[in-house]
Design a protein around this motif. Structure first.
Motif, PDB file in Angstrom:
ATOM      1  N   ASP A 194     -13.312 -14.781   0.433  1.00 46.74           N
ATOM      2  CA  ASP A 194     -11.703 -15.089   1.314  1.00 46.74           C
ATOM      3  C   ASP A 194     -11.372 -13.586   1.508  1.00 46.74           C
ATOM      4  OD1 ASP A 194      -9.589 -16.658   2.375  1.00 46.74           O
ATOM      5  OD2 ASP A 194      -8.795 -16.186   0.606  1.00 46.74           O
ATOM      6  N   ARG A 195     -12.246 -12.748   2.161  1.00 45.36           N
ATOM      7  CA  ARG A 195     -11.718 -11.331   2.230  1.00 45.36           C
ATOM      8  C   ARG A 195     -10.469 -11.503   3.416  1.00 45.36           C
ATOM      9  NH1 ARG A 195     -16.597 -11.732   5.016  1.00 45.36           N
ATOM     10  NH2 ARG A 195     -16.922 -10.850   7.070  1.00 45.36           N
ATOM     11  N   ASN A 196     -10.752 -12.324   4.334  1.00 43.40           N
ATOM     12  CA  ASN A 196      -9.602 -12.144   5.539  1.00 43.40           C
ATOM     13  C   ASN A 196      -8.525 -12.961   4.985  1.00 43.40           C
ATOM     14  OD1 ASN A 196     -11.201 -10.917   7.547  1.00 43.40           O
ATOM     15  ND2 ASN A 196     -12.300 -12.710   8.352  1.00 43.40           N
ATOM     16  N   GLY A 197      -8.677 -14.136   4.194  1.00 42.21           N
ATOM     17  CA  GLY A 197      -7.465 -14.866   3.725  1.00 42.21           C
ATOM     18  C   GLY A 197      -6.718 -13.988   2.980  1.00 42.21           C
ATOM     19  N   VAL A 198      -7.026 -13.063   2.166  1.00 44.10           N
ATOM     20  CA  VAL A 198      -6.311 -12.380   0.871  1.00 44.10           C
ATOM     21  C   VAL A 198      -5.622 -11.012   1.816  1.00 44.10           C
ATOM     22  CG1 VAL A 198      -7.351 -13.116  -1.097  1.00 44.10           C
ATOM     23  CG2 VAL A 198      -8.458 -11.048   0.031  1.00 44.10           C
ATOM     24  N   ARG A 199      -6.283 -10.585   3.015  1.00 47.39           N
ATOM     25  CA  ARG A 199      -5.896  -9.493   3.704  1.00 47.39           C
ATOM     26  C   ARG A 199      -4.764 -10.251   4.511  1.00 47.39           C
ATOM     27  NH1 ARG A 199      -9.345  -5.771   7.907  1.00 47.39           N
ATOM     28  NH2 ARG A 199      -7.976  -3.905   8.130  1.00 47.39           N
ATOM     29  N   ASN A 200      -4.760 -11.213   4.936  1.00 45.72           N
ATOM     30  CA  ASN A 200      -3.785 -11.892   5.878  1.00 45.72           C
ATOM     31  C   ASN A 200      -2.738 -11.986   4.834  1.00 45.72           C
ATOM     32  OD1 ASN A 200      -2.355 -14.735   6.082  1.00 45.72           O
ATOM     33  ND2 ASN A 200      -2.737 -13.863   8.224  1.00 45.72           N
ATOM     34  N   HIS A 201      -2.715 -12.585   3.753  1.00 46.09           N
ATOM     35  CA  HIS A 201      -1.537 -12.652   2.862  1.00 46.09           C
ATOM     36  C   HIS A 201      -0.754 -11.082   2.532  1.00 46.09           C
ATOM     37  CE1 HIS A 201       0.408 -12.483  -1.397  1.00 46.09           C
ATOM     38  NE2 HIS A 201       0.501 -13.878  -1.105  1.00 46.09           N
ATOM     39  N   ASP A 202      -1.586 -10.010   2.351  1.00 49.42           N
ATOM     40  CA  ASP A 202      -0.948  -8.938   2.049  1.00 49.42           C
ATOM     41  C   ASP A 202      -0.432  -8.203   3.163  1.00 49.42           C
ATOM     42  OD1 ASP A 202      -1.357  -9.231  -0.477  1.00 49.42           O
ATOM     43  OD2 ASP A 202      -3.065  -7.707  -0.724  1.00 49.42           O
ATOM     44  N   GLU A 203      -0.910  -8.516   4.547  1.00 52.59           N
ATOM     45  CA  GLU A 203      -0.424  -8.029   5.723  1.00 52.59           C
ATOM     46  C   GLU A 203       0.888  -8.541   6.065  1.00 52.59           C
ATOM     47  OE1 GLU A 203      -2.760  -7.000   9.317  1.00 52.59           O
ATOM     48  OE2 GLU A 203      -4.336  -8.003   8.590  1.00 52.59           O
ATOM     49  N   ILE A 204       0.923  -9.903   5.980  1.00 54.01           N
ATOM     50  CA  ILE A 204       2.351 -10.484   5.816  1.00 54.01           C
ATOM     51  C   ILE A 204       3.243  -9.877   4.860  1.00 54.01           C
ATOM     52  CG2 ILE A 204       3.545 -12.422   5.602  1.00 54.01           C
ATOM     53  CD1 ILE A 204       0.955 -13.863   6.885  1.00 54.01           C
ATOM     54  N   ARG A 205       2.691  -9.638   3.572  1.00 52.92           N
ATOM     55  CA  ARG A 205       3.574  -9.256   2.392  1.00 52.92           C
ATOM     56  C   ARG A 205       4.029  -7.828   2.740  1.00 52.92           C
ATOM     57  NH1 ARG A 205       1.202  -7.091  -3.349  1.00 52.92           N
ATOM     58  NH2 ARG A 205       3.288  -6.029  -3.739  1.00 52.92           N
ATOM     59  N   PHE A 206       3.455  -7.252   3.476  1.00 54.70           N
ATOM     60  CA  PHE A 206       3.793  -5.800   3.908  1.00 54.70           C
ATOM     61  C   PHE A 206       5.263  -5.690   4.209  1.00 54.70           C
ATOM     62  CE2 PHE A 206       4.604  -2.029   6.694  1.00 54.70           C
ATOM     63  CZ  PHE A 206       3.990  -1.189   5.740  1.00 54.70           C
ATOM     64  N   TRP A 207       5.559  -6.661   5.260  1.00 50.74           N
ATOM     65  CA  TRP A 207       6.989  -6.690   5.795  1.00 50.74           C
ATOM     66  C   TRP A 207       8.070  -7.257   5.093  1.00 50.74           C
ATOM     67  CZ3 TRP A 207       7.254  -3.340   9.090  1.00 50.74           C
ATOM     68  CH2 TRP A 207       6.526  -3.293  10.225  1.00 50.74           C
TER      69      TRP A 207
END
Length: 399
Positions: A239-252
Motif C-alpha cells: 500500500d505504498r501509494n495509499g499511505v503516501r496519499n494519507h501523508d500528503e493530505i496530512r501535510f496540510w
C-alpha cells in the motif's frame, strides 16, 4: 465574534448542500471581498513531453476548448488546475490563456486571468532508485512521483487577484514528517521496509508538489494551499501509494496547525502563521466514506483546525450514480457530494476534489459543475473524469 462566524458558516454550509446547482454555477455575486475559489482536475496531461504545449499553441484542441468552457461557465476568481503538464517558463499556461480562455466558447464569455503560477513538480523526475521494487530503475514508477517525463500531471493556478511570494514544498522528505506512514513489505518481518535506507533518505513526500500561494484580495491575504496527492491505488499489499496519499493530505492538516517540522524549498521552516486565512484546494484522491484510500485520509482535512466544509454537490452526480449502478450502489457516502466520475466499476464515483475555506472566512455558496443528462451543458461532462468544484468565499472579513 468566533461564535457568530461559526453559526453563519454552519447555516451557509447546510444551505449550500441542498441548493448547489446542477448546471452552470450562478455568477459570482457583486459583493465587495467575495472571491470564488475553484479546483478542477482538467486532465490536460499528455503522453509525451511537449505534446500539451503543441496542442495549446493552436486554438484547435477539442479537449482544451471544453476545459476553457467549463472555466468560463463557472467563472472562478482563483482556480487550481490539476493534471496540466508543466512546461518550464509557463509557455503552456500562456498559450491556454491566449488561445482558449480569451476566446468565448458556445456562447460562454471569455475570462481573463492576469496572474498565474506554475512550478516544477516531482512527477516524472528520475530518482535513480528502484522505488517500485520491480528489479529495474528508470521507469515512471521509479520517479519521485509517477510520470513518464518531468512535469507530467503538473499544476497551475490562475487568478484575477495578485499572487504573493509562494512557498513550495517539492523537496520535503517523507521521513521528515514525524510518524510518517512509510510502507511495509509484508513478505519480510521488518516494519516499514518497502524502501531501503538510501531510498528513505531521498524520497520526497509530495508526488507532485505542495504550494502555499498568498492571494491578495483587497487589503487581505488568503493562502491558497494547492496540491494533488497520488491516487491510493496502482500498488500492492504494501500500500505504498495509499499511505503516501494519507501523508500528503496530512501535510496540510499539520501545516495549518503551525507544524514546526515543516520546511519549504527555500529553507524556511514552520507552518502557516497562526490565524492566517486559507483555502485548501485540489484533487486529494481520497473520499471520506468510500474508495481505496487509507482510513481517515480525507477526514484529516475535513477535521483540520479552522476548516469549514461547505459540502458542495450536484444533482448530476446523483443521476450518474443511479444510472451507472455497480460499485456506486454500495457506497456509504451520498452521491450528491461526488466530484469524480469513475463509472460503475470499483471504486465508483467519489468525492475527491475539495475547496475548503478556513474560519473566519465565510463560505456563502458552493457547488460541483456536474450537469444532469437533460441539461444542454451535459455535453461538457466528458471533459475530464473530474468535475470543477467551486466555493464563494467572503474574503474581506472584519475583525
Amino acid at each position: 465574534m468566533k461564535r457568530t462566524v461559526l453559526a453563519v458558516s454552519a447555516v451557509v454550509a447546510a444551505t449550500a448542500s441542498v441548493t448547489a446547482p446542477a448546471v452552470a454555477s450562478p455568477e459570482p455575486a457583486d459583493i465587495p471581498g467575495l472571491v470564488r475559489f475553484a479546483t478542477f482536475n482538467a486532465s490536460l496531461n499528455r503522453a509525451t513531453e511537449g505534446e500539451l504545449l503543441a496542442d495549446l499553441s493552436t486554438p484547435d484542441d477539442e479537449q482544451a476548448r471544453k476545459v476553457a468552457e467549463v472555466v468560463q461557465r463557472n467563472r472562478p476568481d482563483v482556480v487550481l488546475l490539476n493534471e496540466f503538464d508543466h512546461v518550464p517558463g509557463g509557455a503552456a499556461v500562456d498559450a491556454f490563456r491566449a488561445n482558449y480562455l480569451a476566446v468565448g466558447h458556445n456562447g460562454a464569455q471569455p475570462v481573463d486571468y492576469p496572474y498565474a503560477y506554475t512550478a516544477p513538480v516531482n512527477t516524472g523526475v528520475p530518482s535513480g532508485m528502484d522505488l517500485d521494487n520491480d528489479g529495474s530503475t528508470g521507469g515512471p514508477g521509479d520517479a519521485y512521483g509517477f510520470g513518464q517525463f518531468p512535469g507530467q500531471y503538473g499544476m497551475v493556478v490562475l487568478s484575477k487577484h495578485p499572487i504573493g511570494d509562494v512557498r513550495t514544498f517539492q523537496n520535503f522528505r517523507w521521513t521528515d514528517m514525524p510518524g510518517a506512514m512509510l510502507p511495509d513489505d509484508p513478505a519480510t518481518p521488518e516494519p516499514a521496509d518497502w524502501y531501503s535506507p538510501r531510498e528513505k533518505e531521498a524520497l520526497r513526500l509530495s508526488s507532485k508538489s505542495h504550494w502555499d500561494l498568498p492571494i491578495h484580495v483587497g487589503g487581505r491575504t488568503v493562502h491558497l494551499l494547492a496540491s494533488h496527492p497520488t491516487p491510493p491505488s496502482f500498488d500492492g499489499p504494501e500500500d505504498r501509494n495509499g499511505v503516501r496519499n494519507h501523508d500528503e493530505i496530512r501535510f496540510w492538516a499539520d501545516y495549518v496547525a503551525g507544524a514546526g517540522y515543516v520546511y519549504d524549498d527555500a529553507g524556511r521552516t514552520g507552518g502557516l502563521e497562526r490565524g492566517a486565512p486559507f483555502v485548501i484546494a485540489g484533487d486529494q484522491n481520497a473520499d471520506p466514506n468510500d474508495g481505496d484510500s487509507a482510513d481517515r485520509a480525507a477526514t484529516q482535512l475535513l477535521n483540520a483546525q479552522r476548516v469549514v466544509d461547505p459540502r458542495p454537490g450536484s444533482f448530476g452526480a446523483v443521476e450518474a450514480a443511479r444510472n451507472q449502478g455497480g460499485a456506486n450502489t454500495g457506497h456509504r457516502g451520498a452521491p450528491f457530494f461526488d466530484t469524480a466520475d469513475f463509472g460503475d466499476q470499483s471504486p465508483g464515483n467519489l468525492r475527491v476534489d475539495y475547496v475548503l475555506p478556513s474560519l473566519p472566512l465565510v463560505a456563502l455558496r458552493s457547488g460541483v459543475f456536474w450537469p444532469g443528462g437533460h441539461d444542454e451543458l451535459s455535453r461538457l461532462n466528458d471533459t475530464s473524469d473530474h468535475h470543477l468544484v467551486w466555493v464563494d468565499v467572503l474574503a474581506a472579513y472584519h475583525d
